[in-house]
Scaffold this active site. Sequence first.
Site, PDB file in Angstrom:
ATOM      1  N   GLY A 109       0.801  -1.213   0.000  1.00 48.60           N
ATOM      2  CA  GLY A 109       0.000   0.000   0.000  1.00 48.60           C
ATOM      3  C   GLY A 109       0.832   1.261   0.000  1.00 48.60           C
ATOM      4  O   GLY A 109       0.516   2.231  -0.692  1.00 48.60           O
ATOM      5  N   GLU A 151       1.929   5.887   7.404  1.00 45.29           N
ATOM      6  CA  GLU A 151       3.318   6.128   6.989  1.00 45.29           C
ATOM      7  C   GLU A 151       3.962   7.272   7.764  1.00 45.29           C
ATOM      8  O   GLU A 151       5.161   7.221   8.066  1.00 45.29           O
ATOM      9  CB  GLU A 151       3.374   6.415   5.483  1.00 45.29           C
ATOM     10  CG  GLU A 151       2.775   5.327   4.611  1.00 45.29           C
ATOM     11  CD  GLU A 151       3.224   3.924   4.988  1.00 45.29           C
ATOM     12  OE1 GLU A 151       4.417   3.740   5.305  1.00 45.29           O
ATOM     13  OE2 GLU A 151       2.386   3.008   4.984  1.00 45.29           O
TER      14      GLU A 151
END
Length: 927
Positions: free
Chosen positions: A298, A335
């Site tokens: 992803g 992230e």
Amino acid sequence: MHQMVPRRALLLPLPLLLLFAQPRFAADTAARARLPETVRPLLYELLVQPNLTSLSFRGTVRVQLEVLQDTEEIVLHSKELLISRAELQLGPRGLLLLPLQVLELPALEQVALAPAGGGGPLARGGGYVLHVDFAGKLSDSFHGFYRSTYRTRDGEERVVAATHFEPTHARAAFPCFDEPAFKANFSIRVRREPRHMSLSNMPKSVELPGGLLEDRFDVSVKMSTYLVAFIVSDFLSVSSTTQHGVKISVYAAPEKIDQTEFALKAAVKLLDFYDDYFGIPYSLPKQDLAAIPDFQSGAMENWGLTTYRESGLLFDPQKSSASDKLSITMVIAHELAHQWFGNLVTMQWWNDLWLNEGFAKFMEFVSVNITNPELEVEDYFLSKCFEAMEVDALSSSHPVSSPVEDPAEIREIFDDVSYDKGACILNMLRDFLTPEVFKRGIIRYLRRYSYQNTVNAQLWESFASVGALMVPTPPSRTHESVAQHRASCSPGRSPDGLDVHEMMDTWTLQEGFPVVTVEVRGREVRLSQERYLKNKEPSFSPFLWHIPLTYITSRSNTVHRFLLKTRTDVLHLPEEVEWVKFNVDMRGYYIVHYEAGGWDALVSLLQHNHTALSSNDRTSLINNVFQLVSVDKVPLDRALDLSLYLSKETEIMPVTQGLSELVPLYKLMEKRDMEDVENQLKAYIVNLFRELIERQSWSDEGSVSQRMLRSYLLLFACVRGHAPCTRAAGELFRKWKESDGTVSVPSDVSLAVYSVGARSEEGWDFLLDKYRRSLYSSVKSRIKTALCTSPLGHKLQWILEQSLEGEVLKTQDLPYVLVSVSRNPKGYRRAWDFLRANWERLLNKFDLGSPAIAHMVTGVTGQFSTREMLEEVQHFFSSLRKETGAGLRCLQQALESIEENIRWMDKNLPLLKAWLDKRGERMCVCQ
């Protein structure tokens, strides 16, 4: 590819070079995957020059070394690189360059570099600089230094060179010490053509002119090799600045740059949140987010240069759905959380991957819940725990902190246990300690170990150092309120002598999770715990957890707490109650079984006053009762009785969980050709939600949860052939097709509309044409899903083959396409045959042990329910060799799941048929 002529490196065959190699290396290192701890890097000076025409690259790396022990060779990682020169410089300013022999060990992805002719040991404490020239091909996979492509609106193909190094692929881009504990600083230079631009972890400091331009980037902070990144492309960007002065830029292909504004705003808001929440400033002056056209996972948290699938970053208000908005925000939050958990503080070795991924998954929910409350993200945390439990209920599961050695084993632990179970046990601890104490503990951990590597135990020691010790179970073993419970906390040890470290070891160092059995007798509540384990005969398990129980009762909606750390225990209520509900909002990572009429009381409560319990409590009861059927603690008809209340349910989590429990039951029947019972069950499910389905509008109105529920329900109803739904969707598809796509379909209902359109050959072809032409990844994703629901078998075969070839559909999407086709009753056999026929090609593309391979294996086989299919799967798996996947955990998980499906069907099918027959008058689906 341009062949570089070897200059001073001596590339000798193994037998000859062993004459010069130190005996310890020859005898020991070849038998182990880990690097020796004799030398460590301090600074890499890396120059890389990709050629986007020949699809190759060359480079030079100078590594300043610290010698920790006398040694006669330098052992580091290199994979599929041609090393043309290897020299050792004595001291940072030394003039002498000592040629080095190169011994390649491909099986270990290592090289050993030793002075030619045995030129003497490298002395401890001495200063050395390693010089290596190398070359390689841009990879056709999704890892290392690889090529990605995209097409412009005019059909021109353009190439991007990008990196993805986690967990063990930096070694495929440059020779390096490719283990997380070997942190170093990086000075990176990239040579490129003027028509391209380059990015790396740090800001660009110099751009040198010439035929080829050379970009020099600032020296990085101290970091692990898997976080290094560089990209060469023709991307454009948009930028902004956080309140803390960090420059945020989002990069994408030129024709998609207008889809980056949402991600930019989300990243600014989230990075500011983390800066404030942790009280530790973000370490770099910039944070780039890049949308890569070909990307296996992803996203990736490279420090200062996070990389994403286009679908994980690009958003268009007119084309993207509520689900897209939620998922993009969550991926960015994940992230950016890694910039602290993983980048600033890194696990010592991959066995503690969860210290990175569990925390990042957990912080997704914390950060988005605060920064974007309109996304109602708390509703979806439960689903992460349920997903983890599906894997953790098998004997092939593994502890959160799990021993791993070789690259395939490392890749295997990038799974739901490391991510989702890690997040769920952190959430359980936060709930029990209070958010404030929990926050103090993690901040102490980050501050204490900044720019260092850690092990599991050091996390829990950080909690102890702020006095965040485990709350005691009262000596009287009586009912206790939240206020009393928290007042009993002390900065020293609890009366029971149990701290966070001791408690959390039971959740991180052993696999699985407990089922807590509750029996209420008057005011006395008898408790017991055992491991929840599917597909095994009942047997004693040595596992024991310290379980922070929470509960409410019919007489008190105050959350009460009790620590169960023995196999059995008893608590006393202040008064008798009609019902008790344990694991409030399912914030604990365990399931609950209610004996002696306990389930009867809860089923009655749901049927007569279901809103007496929260949405999450209702969701957890649905999940738990069906999971208990699988281990023979609750009969199936009792679980089905509980499901009857769902006809009154309106909240997204209970509704979707109900569907998640019921739909797989008829998917098992599809594999046994039991059409009568299958259709009865389908009709029951549709009837159960009929009123809610028919209240849905074909629009994008409402809150995020309402919009996502609408999308889910209408797709479910249309795929199952519910006539009012298929008529409405068919009419919308007709108008859209007749306008050649100019009449817009509301984003949230478009998947249902496309799925109805994909039933016909003409509609399928029209959708494929729109897929080819679209520049919007969210639109392409929904069309791709719809194409996989088609009953047209030859079209399903075509989409599988094209996904592997990568021309029309990108190969990055093949795992999703393959599993989607396998869930289609017309496609499950095709998907299994495709997986077997292309197994080695899939391994080459997606990597042995990768999450993508695991997803395909377990996804394609997960609904098989016959002994014939079990034998087929066993035969194929047994034909594999170690290098082609034998011994992978996902193979054992697949076999366990099929065995459980067979056992479940054999035991419960008569009960299911009898229950449906008893309610036969309710089974009709009106057309």
